[in-house]
Design a protein around this motif. Structure first.
Motif, PDB file in Angstrom:
ATOM      1  N   SER A  99       0.834  -1.192   0.000  1.00 24.01           N
ATOM      2  CA  SER A  99       0.000   0.000   0.000  1.00 24.01           C
ATOM      3  C   SER A  99       0.873   1.248   0.000  1.00 24.01           C
ATOM      4  O   SER A  99       1.864   1.311   0.740  1.00 24.01           O
ATOM      5  CB  SER A  99      -0.908   0.017   1.230  1.00 24.01           C
ATOM      6  N   PHE A 100       0.487   2.205  -0.804  1.00 27.18           N
ATOM      7  CA  PHE A 100       1.246   3.435  -0.984  1.00 27.18           C
ATOM      8  C   PHE A 100       1.551   4.102   0.346  1.00 27.18           C
ATOM      9  O   PHE A 100       0.686   4.280   1.195  1.00 27.18           O
ATOM     10  CB  PHE A 100       0.431   4.379  -1.873  1.00 27.18           C
ATOM     11  N   GLY A 101       2.807   4.462   0.517  1.00 27.26           N
ATOM     12  CA  GLY A 101       3.198   5.154   1.732  1.00 27.26           C
ATOM     13  C   GLY A 101       4.657   4.934   2.026  1.00 27.26           C
ATOM     14  O   GLY A 101       5.353   4.212   1.307  1.00 27.26           O
ATOM     15  N   THR A 102       5.139   5.553   3.079  1.00 26.43           N
ATOM     16  CA  THR A 102       6.553   5.475   3.420  1.00 26.43           C
ATOM     17  C   THR A 102       6.933   4.368   4.402  1.00 26.43           C
ATOM     18  O   THR A 102       8.068   3.910   4.369  1.00 26.43           O
ATOM     19  CB  THR A 102       7.051   6.819   3.971  1.00 26.43           C
ATOM     20  N   PRO A 103       6.050   3.940   5.305  1.00 24.58           N
ATOM     21  CA  PRO A 103       6.481   2.902   6.245  1.00 24.58           C
ATOM     22  C   PRO A 103       6.705   1.555   5.569  1.00 24.58           C
ATOM     23  O   PRO A 103       5.914   1.141   4.715  1.00 24.58           O
ATOM     24  CB  PRO A 103       5.307   2.800   7.231  1.00 24.58           C
ATOM     25  N   ALA A 104       7.760   0.876   5.960  1.00 28.34           N
ATOM     26  CA  ALA A 104       8.015  -0.451   5.409  1.00 28.34           C
ATOM     27  C   ALA A 104       6.872  -1.415   5.722  1.00 28.34           C
ATOM     28  O   ALA A 104       6.632  -2.360   4.966  1.00 28.34           O
ATOM     29  CB  ALA A 104       9.335  -0.987   5.958  1.00 28.34           C
ATOM     30  N   THR A 105       6.188  -1.171   6.809  1.00 36.28           N
ATOM     31  CA  THR A 105       5.080  -2.050   7.203  1.00 36.28           C
ATOM     32  C   THR A 105       3.889  -1.950   6.254  1.00 36.28           C
ATOM     33  O   THR A 105       2.987  -2.780   6.312  1.00 36.28           O
ATOM     34  CB  THR A 105       4.625  -1.734   8.638  1.00 36.28           C
ATOM     35  N   ASN A 106       3.857  -0.960   5.380  1.00 38.63           N
ATOM     36  CA  ASN A 106       2.792  -0.863   4.371  1.00 38.63           C
ATOM     37  C   ASN A 106       2.919  -1.941   3.307  1.00 38.63           C
ATOM     38  O   ASN A 106       1.983  -2.197   2.561  1.00 38.63           O
ATOM     39  CB  ASN A 106       2.840   0.499   3.673  1.00 38.63           C
ATOM     40  N   TYR A 107       4.102  -2.528   3.190  1.00 47.94           N
ATOM     41  CA  TYR A 107       4.419  -3.413   2.081  1.00 47.94           C
ATOM     42  C   TYR A 107       4.530  -4.861   2.553  1.00 47.94           C
ATOM     43  O   TYR A 107       5.240  -5.160   3.511  1.00 47.94           O
ATOM     44  CB  TYR A 107       5.715  -2.946   1.402  1.00 47.94           C
ATOM     45  N   ASN A 108       3.802  -5.745   1.843  1.00 42.91           N
ATOM     46  CA  ASN A 108       3.717  -7.136   2.253  1.00 42.91           C
ATOM     47  C   ASN A 108       4.735  -8.034   1.553  1.00 42.91           C
ATOM     48  O   ASN A 108       5.058  -9.111   2.050  1.00 42.91           O
ATOM     49  CB  ASN A 108       2.314  -7.675   1.949  1.00 42.91           C
ATOM     50  N   TYR A 109       5.171  -7.611   0.377  1.00 45.45           N
ATOM     51  CA  TYR A 109       6.042  -8.456  -0.439  1.00 45.45           C
ATOM     52  C   TYR A 109       7.318  -7.685  -0.758  1.00 45.45           C
ATOM     53  O   TYR A 109       7.275  -6.500  -1.101  1.00 45.45           O
ATOM     54  CB  TYR A 109       5.327  -8.856  -1.733  1.00 45.45           C
ATOM     55  N   TRP A 110       8.442  -8.400  -0.680  1.00 45.72           N
ATOM     56  CA  TRP A 110       9.748  -7.776  -0.862  1.00 45.72           C
ATOM     57  C   TRP A 110      10.603  -8.576  -1.826  1.00 45.72           C
ATOM     58  O   TRP A 110      10.573  -9.813  -1.809  1.00 45.72           O
ATOM     59  CB  TRP A 110      10.467  -7.680   0.485  1.00 45.72           C
ATOM     60  N   GLY A 111      11.385  -7.856  -2.618  1.00 48.70           N
ATOM     61  CA  GLY A 111      12.387  -8.492  -3.451  1.00 48.70           C
ATOM     62  C   GLY A 111      13.652  -8.759  -2.647  1.00 48.70           C
ATOM     63  O   GLY A 111      13.757  -8.375  -1.481  1.00 48.70           O
ATOM     64  N   GLN A 112      14.638  -9.353  -3.291  1.00 44.23           N
ATOM     65  CA  GLN A 112      15.836  -9.796  -2.582  1.00 44.23           C
ATOM     66  C   GLN A 112      16.894  -8.700  -2.445  1.00 44.23           C
ATOM     67  O   GLN A 112      17.821  -8.864  -1.677  1.00 44.23           O
ATOM     68  CB  GLN A 112      16.472 -11.002  -3.293  1.00 44.23           C
ATOM     69  N   GLY A 113      16.728  -7.608  -3.134  1.00 42.63           N
ATOM     70  CA  GLY A 113      17.683  -6.512  -3.021  1.00 42.63           C
ATOM     71  C   GLY A 113      18.752  -6.562  -4.098  1.00 42.63           C
ATOM     72  O   GLY A 113      19.173  -7.632  -4.546  1.00 42.63           O
ATOM     73  N   THR A 114      19.185  -5.380  -4.496  1.00 42.85           N
ATOM     74  CA  THR A 114      20.281  -5.259  -5.454  1.00 42.85           C
ATOM     75  C   THR A 114      21.220  -4.157  -4.952  1.00 42.85           C
ATOM     76  O   THR A 114      20.769  -3.106  -4.519  1.00 42.85           O
ATOM     77  CB  THR A 114      19.751  -4.963  -6.872  1.00 42.85           C
TER      78      THR A 114
END
Length: 120
Positions: A99-114
């Protein structure tokens, strides 16, 4: 949804990189998307976000005017164009869906990072 970020690398200060995040699985176009980063020894921080429709974007102050987030729903991909890079931009960059916003807790799915490394 599964996310895979790529496009990081080593670049000199003042240079540019474009990160990409490819999504698969559940419908990409139902999620707002964000980019976060984590520098060595620091906490993960918000970088930019884009909504799923009528694209609205938001940036952290230190990247505004230098970074551009965009998405291509037909390709299930979100991008982060990074210009005028600075050594302080060095970090592992993560894409996230939620969900749009700045907190990381808004986001449920994450990539592995680059990893992005900017040399002075």
């Amino acid at each position: 949804v599964q996310l895979q970020a790529f496009g990081g690398g080593l670049v000199q200060a003042g240079g540019s990189l474009r990160l990409s995040c490819a999504a698969s699985g559940r419908t990409f176009s139902t999620y707002d998307m964000g980019w976060f980063r984590q520098a060595p020894g620091k906490e993960r921080e918000f970088v930019a976000a884009v909504t799923l429709g009528l694209p609205r974007t938001y940036y952290r102050g230190s990247v505004k005017g230098r970074f551009t987030i965009s998405r291509d729903n037909a390709k299930n991909t979100v991008y982060l164009q990074m210009n005028s890079l600075k050594p302080e931009d060095t970090a592992v960059y993560y894409c996230a869906a939620g969900s749009f916003g700045t907190p990381a807790t808004n986001y449920n799915y994450w990539g592995q990072g680059t990893l992005v490394t900017v040399s002075s």
